[in-house]
Structure formats: structure tokens, C-alpha cells
Enzyme design. Sequence first.
Site, PDB file in Angstrom:
ATOM      1  N   THR A 306      35.497  44.607  30.087  1.00  0.00           N
ATOM      2  CA  THR A 306      36.537  43.780  29.815  1.00  0.00           C
ATOM      3  C   THR A 306      36.368  42.358  30.307  1.00  0.00           C
ATOM      4  OG1 THR A 306      36.927  43.919  32.434  1.00  0.00           O
ATOM      5  CG2 THR A 306      37.563  45.826  31.134  1.00  0.00           C
ATOM      6  N   ASP A 307      37.259  41.582  30.083  1.00  0.00           N
ATOM      7  CA  ASP A 307      37.203  40.166  30.615  1.00  0.00           C
ATOM      8  C   ASP A 307      37.391  40.092  32.145  1.00  0.00           C
ATOM      9  OD1 ASP A 307      36.798  37.432  30.522  1.00  0.00           O
ATOM     10  OD2 ASP A 307      37.913  37.018  28.461  1.00  0.00           O
ATOM     11  N   TYR A 308      37.498  38.911  32.866  1.00  0.00           N
ATOM     12  CA  TYR A 308      37.434  38.617  34.004  1.00  0.00           C
ATOM     13  C   TYR A 308      38.568  39.329  34.450  1.00  0.00           C
ATOM     14  CZ  TYR A 308      35.825  36.207  38.335  1.00  0.00           C
ATOM     15  OH  TYR A 308      35.430  35.565  39.509  1.00  0.00           O
ATOM     16  N   THR A 309      38.588  40.282  35.400  1.00  0.00           N
ATOM     17  CA  THR A 309      39.769  40.991  36.211  1.00  0.00           C
ATOM     18  C   THR A 309      40.850  41.475  35.194  1.00  0.00           C
ATOM     19  OG1 THR A 309      40.992  38.890  36.576  1.00  0.00           O
ATOM     20  CG2 THR A 309      39.323  39.422  38.158  1.00  0.00           C
ATOM     21  N   ALA A 310      40.349  41.713  34.019  1.00  0.00           N
ATOM     22  CA  ALA A 310      41.521  42.116  33.190  1.00  0.00           C
ATOM     23  C   ALA A 310      41.879  43.431  33.286  1.00  0.00           C
ATOM     24  CB  ALA A 310      41.028  42.138  31.583  1.00  0.00           C
TER      25      ALA A 310
END
Length: 771
Positions: A306-310
Site C-alpha cells: 500500500t502507499d503510506y497509511t493508505a
Amino acid sequence: MKKKLLPFIISCALASSFTSSISSAQPLANENTASTAVTEGIWKDDTQKMDAFISELIAKMTLKEKIGQLDLQAGNGVLTGAYRNKNYVKQIKAGHVGAIFNTLGADRTRALQKIAVEETRLGIPLLFGYDVIHGHKTIFPISLGEAASWDLEAIEKSARVSAKEAAAEGLHWTFAPMVDVSRDPRWGRISEGAGEDVYLGTQVALARVQGFQGDDLSEHDTIMATAKHFAAYGAAEGGRDYNSTDMSERTLRTTYLPPFKALVDSGVATFMTAFNDLNGVPATGSEYLLNEILRDEWGFEGFVVTDYTAVEELVDHGFAKDSKHAAELALNAGADMDMVGQNYFKHLEASVKEGKVTEATIDKSVRRILEMKYRLGLFEDPYRYSDMKRQKAEILSKENLLAAQDVARKSMVLLKNKDQTLPLSSKLESIALIGPLANSKTDMIGSWAGAGDRKTQPVTVLEGLKAKLGGKVKINFAKGASYNYKGNTNKGFGAAMVAAKKSDVIVVAMGESQKMTGEASSRTSLTLPGNQLALLRELKKLKKPIVMVLMNGRPLNLNWADANVDAILETWYSGTMAGHAIADVLVGDYNPSGKLPMSFPRNVGQIPVYHSMKNTGRPFSEDLTGGARNYSSRYENLPNTPLYAFGYGLSYTTFEYGDIKLSSNTMTVDGSIEASVKVTNTGDYDGEEVVQLYIQDLVGSVTRPVKELKGFQKLMFKKGESKTVKFTITEADLAFYRKDMSFGAEEGEFKLFIGTASDNNQEKSFSLVEK
């Protein structure tokens, strides 16, 4: 046939020793046994052995250890969100971390790897990742700038140098390339991609992945690439980062998915989910994207991060009720690794007990991650990337710096050159160098410059010109303006005017601050920020030649500059060697050869404006008059055309195109035709030209674009030299998603264009027939 993941090698003898280690619950490897195995092992490409090894390892893992492999933690480097977990080292010691990012250096990565391998029950090595976007320590031009080179070998070289530097510091994985097609320059992350075109963007993406991953992912100087952001992130509404996207299935598959599909076929190791929701479903929780398309339809074999904190952002999207629900949705949708948020680590044990997630689903994700560690050779030698000797030899080496300078020169686009203002005359006695970007080291390397040094290493324009001219030409420098000022202030104008008045030519280095581009840096205005334009107007009053050196991460509104300055050189943010490269071009030691990868709009009201738009039912033409003109698709106050078209770029020399010749005016569905054109360098300099091929399908079961890029060749021409440039056209070049969403070509009439830009080319017609 789909190309599988890039090759790997493994020591059979070592694999056996690993199996024994697992059975006795000892660390999988240590520095001594690993180095011995490297020299004594029998190398073999054996997928069956890998599968058996990973299966046995997974069988020995507790559920918590499995979930730990799905956890990507941040180290102490640059973050793009809130810092999440200061106790990640303790978590590593417990065997509950699969990967780390933002930890750099052979010594630091080796130290953390040693904890994972020698102080945990199973000794599973860590993955180390980082945003190696357009360079690692040696910084190349921003990605949009590299795409402007239209030089695939140079782009691959940039990624290869970046991979070698990163790998020497212990990194295994980069979160690049960004392959999002975008037609909206308001979006800050446009700087990180390859622009508006599907074909060019795909070729650039393939070159970057080849550079990062090489031909053998187990080599110690290759790193895993990441195809991001999946999917349609570049179509954010209003050009506002993280915003929603909504589009038809046809548009998704025609414009936004092709670069991703090409990277799957080429063997890219990992994918990253997008922040946006697509048609109402956030990409990180989209089973349609991650499982149905990516894995079931395309056969992707790597893992998805995932992307950052997605994951936890699914709650803010209104798609999940809490972080536990978000973790369940994301994992079940096909997101294997949670970046930073720890939602998987905190909640998946309970979710398995409640039957919301199955352990079999977790096992699949664990297997994908372990397989990539295996393919990288980390089970063979977990310390193979963390090499102080290689780090010292590779980082900022002379060879790497020269490569960065060369790619920077290739990326520059000459937008205007009235009366051959450039290259600068050797007879000049003085140059006024003015502008906020003339001597700003931090701006030279642009946004997303990873581990690049902003304070001392970058070469500024002032430094580059001084080094190039060696005191033979007096340089009168004044900052003059700021990209940060608001209002009508004229602070600094006085010094700039004094410098300009006592100089033969004025060179202005203007554009955007690097902080105005990249992630979370969307803009509603594309004009030169601050008081730069006001200073330009004052300088114009001196009636001296003005050369604009432009630095920016997106297309800008250059209407006034185009009408009033004498020459404009688009340099983007050129990287560590920016000043030297810019000086090379300004004085004529390098002939600019770049072409725009994006159209430059006349103002934001035209957005989106791009070369492959549809014709509409009331197409505008300059030939129209009266009511037909009034009620055509047009603007009252502006032309429909961009200021600078896709594919546009001038040279210090000139090129003449002859008539297109076709091998046949008719092509069968299973056949091909050859198009050729004679190109001649008619100017006074040797130079490179990007010969571009476009095709238009005149009638289709669904409406077709007025022009689509289908090929290009970048070639060097000596002064006076002619070359016959050939392109082969097949059915694949004519295929599209038809009315019933099947993919293929349709019989009918086509136009073929070959030329120097999307709006400047020769034309020929041909037909496609069944037999």
C-alpha cells in the site's frame, strides 16, 4: 505469452542448510555461513526448490510471525505522513517486521539485518526500501524531465546508476517508477511521471524497470522496482492530490492501465496501491483492481504494497468503519503489505479468529513477500547488499556524475530561440544572471530527490557558467526576484536592473520552488509564482536579449514569456549536475534535443489539453465562418491549441522532412506495412531529432482520438546528413477497446503522420482490410 518475473539463482546446498536451520528453530543465516555458501554453492534456477523452501518456512511460522512479514515500518528518514512507530527495532527483534524503509547506509542496514537474521527465532531477512525516484545520491533530472529526453537508453542508464548506488547502501527496493498517466499540470505529482501519453509513458516505464531490476534480480547491484500508483491516481479531480477519480471502463483500460500491464509482462517485482478512490472504491480496498485485474487477468506474481497509511485511510474515505475493518478490506482485496500504519499487525490476528480473514489468505501474501526475498538472494546472503566498499566506490562516483550531467542535457527542451539567440555568442563580454533559481542549490535537484544532498553537492547555474566560461566573460549576478513573494513587491529589482544594464545579454533563471512540485503540491495557477513576471517586464524595457532558463515540475503558463523573451530553455530540475549541464547547452557545447512529454496549456482554463483528444461532433477549424464557427467546439477568448504541443522541441539546427512513403496503401489484419520518410539536417550544427509516428483511425465503433503516438526514434544527424527513417505498422498499432469492449482493430481508413511534433508532421492515408 506473459513474461515471468525476472530470473533468479539459488544455491541448492545452501537451501538444504536453511531447511535444517528452520527445523532446529535457529537463525536462517549468519555472516560466516552465508559468505561460505556463496562460493561453494551449486547455482541453479529451480522454482520447485524455492516453493518447497518457502512452504516449509511458512509451516514453521506462527500467525504473528506471518503477519509481521506483511508489516512495512519506517526508519528515521524522510516521511510523507505522521511518524508511526518509534519501537520498530523492538518489533524487528520479535520477528514481527517484514520490511523497513527510510533507513540508509551499508552499516545501518547491516546492523538491522543482523538483528533480524541472528536475533530472531527464524532469522528471516528484512527488505529495505526507499524512494529512489530520479537518483539515489547522484540525482538525475526529475522523472518528467527524463521523459522529455525521449531517450530510452539514457533513462535506463539513470535507473541503473540509481540502483547501483542504492544497492551499495543496503537497499533492495525502490518505490518507483510512477507510471500514472496524467493530463492535469495542476497535479503536483505530474513531476514524478512521464506525462500525458500512454505510449511514451509505457516505454519510459519499461526502461526504468529494466534499469532498476536488470536481467537478474539476484545480482547484488539490482533492486526491486514498484509500479505505482495502481490505479488512475493521475486523474485526480481538479488536479488536487489524493482526490477522487471517476471514469468509464473504456477510459481506464485505454489510458490509465496500459503502462501497468506492460510492467507486469516485463516482470516488475512489486505494485503499490493508489491513494484515490476509483469509481467509488478506494484503490487500496479494490478487489477489482488488485485481484481481478492485476492477478487473475494479468497474472501478476509479485506482491502489492500500500502507499503510506493508505490502509487506515479507508476509514477517512468512508469505506471502512475503523482500522480493523480497513485491514480486513485491504488484505482481502489483495494488498499484501501495509506501509507504516501497522493495521495488519494490530488487527489481523483477531480478524482470523473471527473468520473475517483466513489464514490461507495471509499465507498467500506471506509467500509472495518471501519469494521476492528469495529472488533477491537474501536467504543466500542477507548482507550481500550492505557493502561498505561498494558504497564508497559507487556513491557520487565520477562516472555517475558524468552520467547525470549527460542525461540532464538530453532532458532539456528548447521552447523558443528567436534570431538564434542561443547558443550564446563567444564574443560576449558580460552576462547578467538573474533570478531566484540562478544560485539555489536546494532547487537544482527538484522534489522526490531521495537521499540527494541539497546543501553542498548540487551545481547551480551560476557555478556552472563560471566553471564553463572560466573568467573570460564577466557574470553580473543578482537574485532580483522571489518565487515566494505575494502581491506587487519589487524588492530586489534594483540590483537586478543594475546587473542587466551593464551586461550584453540577460539570462533569467526562473520557475517554481522545488517545494511547489511533487506530492501534496497541487496548484490552481500555472503562472510564474511570486514577483518573477513583474521583474521580467522591467527587464524587457531595457531592450536587451533575454534568455529564460526555466525550472519547474509541471507545464507552466508562459504566454507573456513566449511573446516577449528571446529564448526559453526548459531545464526542469536537472539534478546534481544541473549547472554544468545548463551551461553546456547555453554556450552550445551540447545541442538541445528534448521534446515535451506534456502539452503546455495557455492557461488553466484549457485543462485538460492533450494531443490525443477526440474530434467532437462540431470540430473547430480556422476555415469555419459565421454560425458554423460560432457553434463549433472552441473558446471565445483562446485558441483550442496548447501554447506548446506534445512532442515539441527546437534544436540549434534544423530538420527537413520529405514525403512519407508507404510500402502499400492497404494492410491486412494479419499483415503489416512500412512507412518511411527522409529526414535531413539542414542547419549548421550536428544534432539529434526525435522522429515521431502518429496514427488516426477515421471511423470506429466508438469515437477515436484525432492522433495517437505509436512510435518514435531518436537519431543523431551530422550537419547536412540525411537518413531514411522507417516504421513498421501492424494490427497491434491500430487496436482499441471496441464498442463491445473487445480489444482489436477494425477495418477502415486511417491517417498516418510522421514529423517533429504532434502538431507538425507529414501525412499519408492507408486502409485496413480483412484479407
